[in-house]
Structures are given as structure tokens and as C-alpha cells.
Design a protein around this motif. Structure first.
Motif, PDB file in Angstrom:
ATOM      1  N   ILE A   1     -12.617  -0.669   3.588  1.00  0.00           N
ATOM      2  CA  ILE A   1     -13.399  -1.111   2.351  1.00  0.00           C
ATOM      3  C   ILE A   1     -13.271  -2.497   2.365  1.00  0.00           C
ATOM      4  O   ILE A   1     -14.299  -3.152   2.168  1.00  0.00           O
ATOM      5  CB  ILE A   1     -12.795  -0.217   1.238  1.00  0.00           C
TER       6      ILE A   1
ATOM      7  N   GLN B   1       0.744  -1.189  -0.071  1.00  0.00           N
ATOM      8  CA  GLN B   1      -0.101  -0.063   0.060  1.00  0.00           C
ATOM      9  C   GLN B   1       0.942   1.166  -0.071  1.00  0.00           C
ATOM     10  O   GLN B   1       1.834   1.327   0.858  1.00  0.00           O
ATOM     11  CB  GLN B   1      -0.933   0.008   1.091  1.00  0.00           C
TER      12      GLN B   1
ATOM     13  N   MET C   1     -10.096   7.739  -0.672  1.00  0.00           N
ATOM     14  CA  MET C   1      -9.090   6.872   0.168  1.00  0.00           C
ATOM     15  C   MET C   1      -7.835   7.904   0.167  1.00  0.00           C
ATOM     16  O   MET C   1      -7.447   8.340  -0.904  1.00  0.00           O
ATOM     17  CB  MET C   1      -8.673   5.809  -0.589  1.00  0.00           C
ATOM     18  N   THR C   2      -7.537   8.221   1.586  1.00  0.00           N
ATOM     19  CA  THR C   2      -6.552   9.089   1.903  1.00  0.00           C
ATOM     20  C   THR C   2      -5.313   8.452   2.441  1.00  0.00           C
ATOM     21  O   THR C   2      -4.305   9.015   2.621  1.00  0.00           O
ATOM     22  CB  THR C   2      -7.019  10.342   2.685  1.00  0.00           C
TER      23      THR C   2
ATOM     24  N   LYS D   1      -6.181   2.988  -6.374  1.00  0.00           N
ATOM     25  CA  LYS D   1      -7.565   3.355  -6.048  1.00  0.00           C
ATOM     26  C   LYS D   1      -8.674   2.440  -6.388  1.00  0.00           C
ATOM     27  O   LYS D   1      -9.751   2.727  -7.015  1.00  0.00           O
ATOM     28  CB  LYS D   1      -7.948   4.739  -6.381  1.00  0.00           C
TER      29      LYS D   1
ATOM     30  N   CYS E   1      -7.555   3.250   4.960  1.00  0.00           N
ATOM     31  CA  CYS E   1      -8.787   3.290   4.242  1.00  0.00           C
ATOM     32  C   CYS E   1      -9.165   2.014   3.475  1.00  0.00           C
ATOM     33  O   CYS E   1     -10.269   1.391   3.394  1.00  0.00           O
ATOM     34  CB  CYS E   1      -8.768   4.427   3.251  1.00  0.00           C
ATOM     35  N   THR E   2      -7.846   1.314   2.848  1.00  0.00           N
ATOM     36  CA  THR E   2      -8.205   0.118   2.134  1.00  0.00           C
ATOM     37  C   THR E   2      -8.634  -1.074   3.086  1.00  0.00           C
ATOM     38  O   THR E   2      -9.519  -1.657   2.769  1.00  0.00           O
ATOM     39  CB  THR E   2      -6.801  -0.362   1.721  1.00  0.00           C
TER      40      THR E   2
ATOM     41  N   LEU F   1      -4.469   1.245  -2.559  1.00  0.00           N
ATOM     42  CA  LEU F   1      -4.585   2.568  -2.420  1.00  0.00           C
ATOM     43  C   LEU F   1      -3.827   3.377  -3.568  1.00  0.00           C
ATOM     44  O   LEU F   1      -4.270   4.440  -4.006  1.00  0.00           O
ATOM     45  CB  LEU F   1      -3.478   3.202  -1.303  1.00  0.00           C
TER      46      LEU F   1
ATOM     47  N   TYR G   1     -16.801   5.717   1.401  1.00  0.00           N
ATOM     48  CA  TYR G   1     -16.096   6.077   0.066  1.00  0.00           C
ATOM     49  C   TYR G   1     -17.276   5.829  -0.963  1.00  0.00           C
ATOM     50  O   TYR G   1     -18.180   5.172  -0.784  1.00  0.00           O
ATOM     51  CB  TYR G   1     -14.997   5.015  -0.079  1.00  0.00           C
TER      52      TYR G   1
END
Lengths: 361, 87
Positions: free
Chosen positions: B35, A325, B26-27, B55, B31-32, B52, B79
Motif C-alpha cells: 500500500i 507492524q 490487510m492480512t 488498519k 501488505c503495508t 497493520l 485493498y
């Protein structure tokens, strides 16, 4: 890269021969033994893991006097291989059902950091050019926009001003007055300055408030950056800003704190901490114009109490080795992944990690 | 026993549908996870990967799941999703 910038700044100061001893106040030398322990948790029995742990940078106001680490990792390294020069201890474990542990011990020495206002004002009035090495701290990032509403607010606040420090003061006053600490925000907050001004909701935590200050200051043409770190112990100003037991011990696992710095040519980086004004107000139930708030506002436009240590100023960057990520928004917390799943760095218990600090008298 | 589970998992994934969903908002890396967690709560979603940098969410699901459920799960996490493809 940036440390080089700092050295260049110091050399410029030396060459200009304007470094009287009182310019950088030196007092309150403190030492802390910081211990971080990891025992990585995941919801499967067999799993691999990768961990990136931010380490403090060295400067004239904070030094890592010793660093050692051990554990049952399969691989490890210390690197600064990222565009922000953030120093990281990396460890990885191959897929297995064994415990995944890392133990880190550091002795950190800090010195109260304050830049004399008289000299800031004097240097600022000369309107010297911004060195090339710090120009990158004028640039926007995805969380620190410098256009749109941010630019509008910065222009409005600094209208008619030419002196850089005057502009900083105007922005600092506005940010500390307009924002407030929202205890419901998770961790230090995401620090999305654009979203904050677009939404018109100015509640947040330290990364949110510092990022707003950074974005506005950059938009006003002054290099500025967030500085991510962690509180280490007792604050001599207020327990709201750091505490410890009677022996100077503290569990600091959730004490990450984001501050800010702005750059005045001829002086260098100047410390500031707009977010802690709002924390003081919330915890001590004070108002903006109460005496103690005023005192901290005056102090924190040009100083940091060093019951805290800084890690880096990285925003929206990619760690090394490259995680699955990316980019990472900021690195004030340990960052861990299991097969692309991000470990919850806001929860020391779930991750799992524990960071403690013992002040050494 | 372990191999039987593995074969069953490969078998079920090979017959699953795969949706690629573009996710806005997503910031940060966490966030991932929000979701992914929300998507995996849907009965019939066997696997979800969220990235991320691209996206994008890649979701493996069976016939009883429809695309609205996937988008609602992303919405519940805070989101906005847009289906790019379903195979």
C-alpha cells in the motif's frame, strides 16, 4: 508454554504405561549444518534495522546441537517472549551507513517422525478428554476461523463420526483431494483459511493448504496447528520434497515449508503434511490416485520425513521486542523492519539473506 | 547541505495535507508495504505510513492530489480504503 504442554503429554503417556517402543518409529537420524547470513539492504544510505530470526524448537525428533552467532549489531538476544513460545534470535542496528551483518551457524539433528497408526486408532477409540494445555489449539484466529463455511464443511465431512482420528482422516482426504498447489502464490502463501473457503478457490501453497486443514480440524473439535519450518536437504521420497547436490549441500533460502499436527489424547501430537501431497502431484505431474501419490498420502497422515526442521506454530502473534507492524501472520521467514518499513522476507536478495544447509554424513 | 534538505523536508510536510485512511483487507506485515509503495507512486504524495494493527494509512500530500487518487492507489494494491479524515 507449549513445550510444557508437550512434556505434560509425555507424562500422561508415561502414567498410562502405553508407550511401547514401536509407537514412535525411530530411524533415519540426520544431521545438518545450517548457516544463515544477513547483510540488510534498504533504499537509503543511513538507516537503522531490526531483525527477528526464527530458531528451531527442541523435541524428541529435532534438536539444535549447537548454535552460535556473530555480527556487527548493536544489540541482540534470544527470546521466546511471545504468546506462542516461538524462539527468536533478535538483532538490531542503530541508524548508520555501515553494513548490517549477522552470521548464524546451527548444527541440527533430526529423526524421522512417525506415530504408529495402530496406536493412534487405539487411543482415539477411547475418546479421552482433551488436556487443558492444548485446548488453545481449538481456538480460532483471524486466519484460522472455525465458524461459518469452515464449520459447515467440517460438519459435512465428519457427519455421524464420533472417533477423532476418523474425523481427521475424512478432513485430510478432502483437503488433499480438493486443494492444489498454485505455483503463482508468493512464498508459502498467507494461509487465510476463511478466505479460501469463501472464494471457493482451493489453489495455494503450504501455508494455505495446512491452514485449511487446521481450521477444519479445529472446527471438528480436534486440537490442530500449523508448524512453520524450513526444508534442510534431500528427500528420500521425492526431489519435489527436498533436494541437495551430490555433496549434500543446498541453498535453502527459499525452502520454508509449513506442515501441521493434530492432537489425539493418549498419544499426543501427530505429524501430518497435506500440502506436500499437492506439491508432489504438481512437480512429478501425478494425479491424486497415482500409486506414488497414494503412498505419500498414506505416509503423511501420521509422519514427517525429517529433511526439515520446525521453528514454531505461531499464528497472528506479536514478536518481542515489539515491532512497529503487528500482529505477524506467521514466522517461517526472517522478519525485518527499518523504521516501520517491512523488509521483503519473500525475497532473500532484496532483504538480503542467504540460508544454506550441509548434510553431515 | 544535509540541514538544508532537512529544513526543506520539514517545511514541505508542515504545509502538506494529511489524510487518515482506514484500509480493509490487510492480512500480513508485507501488505503495508504494498500500500505504501502504491501511495508513494502518486506525484504529490510526500510521505505515507501504513500500520497493520490499526488498519490505517496516514498520507501526507499536496494540493494537486485529490482523495480519489489516494483511494485508487490503495485499490491498485489490492485493498479497500475509506477516508476517515483530511486536515
Amino acid at each position: 508454554m507449549e513445550r510444557r504442554g508437550f512434556l505434560v503429554g509425555s507424562m500422561v503417556l508415561g502414567a498410562m504405561a502405553i508407550v511401547p517402543s514401536e509407537m514412535f518409529a525411530v530411524e533415519n537420524r540426520r544431521r545438518f549444518k545450517v548457516i544463515a547470513d544477513f547483510d540488510i539492504k534498504y533504499d537509503e544510505k543511513d538507516f537503522p534495522a531490526k531483525l527477528w530470526f526464527p530458531l528451531p524448537y527442541d523435541s524428541d525428533y529435532q534438536k539444535v546441537r549447537s548454535l552460535k552467532f556473530s555480527g556487527n549489531y548493536d544489540d541482540s538476544n534470544i527470546n521466546s517472549d511471545n504468546k506462542e513460545d516461538a524462539k527468536i534470535l533478535f538483532a538490531s542496528w542503530k541508524k548508520s551507513d555501515k553494513k548490517k551483518t549477522l552470521h548464524v551457524e546451527m548444527e541440527i539433528e533430526t529423526t524421522y517422525r512417525s506415530v504408529n497408526l495402530k496406536y493412534i486408532k487405539k487411543a482415539s477409540s477411547k475418546n479421552l478428554p482433551i488436556p487443558a494445555s492444548v485446548k488453545k489449539f481449538l481456538e480460532p484466529s483471524s486466519h484460522i476461523p472455525t465458524d461459518g463455511k469452515i464449520k459447515e464443511i467440517a460438519d459435512k465431512l465428519t457427519k455421524g463420526m464420533t472417533d477423532r482420528f476418523q474425523k481427521v482422516q475424512a478432513i485430510y482426504n478432502w483437503v488433499t483431494k480438493t486443494t492444489f498447489r498454485d505455483p503463482k502464490v508468493i512464498g508459502c502463501g498467507v494461509g487465510n483459511a476463511g478466505k479460501m473457503v469463501e472464494s471457493g478457490y482451493f489453489g495455494g501453497k503450504c501455508t494455505d493448504i495446512s491452514s485449511l486443514f487446521v481450521a477444519l480440524t479445529r472446527a471438528a473439535g480436534i486440537p490442530c496447528r500449523d508448524v512453520f519450518g524450513i526444508r534442510l536437504g534431500l528427500s528420500h521420497f521425492s526431489k519435489a520434497l527436498g533436494k541437495a547436490d551430490k555433496n549434500g549441500f543446498a541453498n535453502i533460502s527459499t525452502w520454508q515449508h509449513c506442515r501441521a499436527e493434530y492432537y489425539i489424547p493418549g498419544i499426543g501430537w501427530v505429524p501430518t503434511d497435506p500440502a506436500d501431497i499437492t506439491k508432489l502431484e504438481l512437480v512429478e505431474k501425478l494425479n491424486y490416485n497415482d500409486k506414488k501419490t497414494k503412498e505419500l498420502r498414506a505416509k503423511y497422515i501420521n509422519s514427517w520425513e525429517m529433511n526439515w526442521v520446525g521453528f514454531n506454530w505461531g499464528r497472528d502473534f506479536v514478536l518481542s521486542p515489539k515491532p512497529e507492524q503487528f500482529p505477524i501472520n506467521m514466522l517461517g521467514y526472517p522478519y525485518g523492519e527499518v523504521d516501520g518499513d517491512v523488509l521483503n522476507y519473500y525475497s532473500p536478495r532484496a532483504f538480503a539473506y542467504k540460508i544454506t544447509s550441509q548434510e553431515i554424513k | 547541505m544535509r540541514y538544508i534538505f532537512l529544513i526543506l523536508a520539514v517545511f514541505s510536510l508542515s504545509f502538506a495535507k494529511v489524510a487518515i485512511i482506514h484500509v480493509e483487507g490487510m492480512t500480513c506485515p508485507l501488505c503495508t508495504m504494498a500500500i505504501k509503495k502504491s501511495l508513494k507512486q502518486i506525484d504529490g504524495v510526500s510521505k505515507a505510513k501504513v500500520r497493520l494493527n490499526t488498519k490505517k494509512a496516514t498520507v501526507y500530500f499536496d494540493d494537486k492530489v485529490d482523495k480519489k487518487q489516494l483511494l485508487n492507489a490503495i485499490k491498485r494494491a489490492g485493498y479497500k480504503g475509506k477516508i476517515e479524515s483530511i486536515k
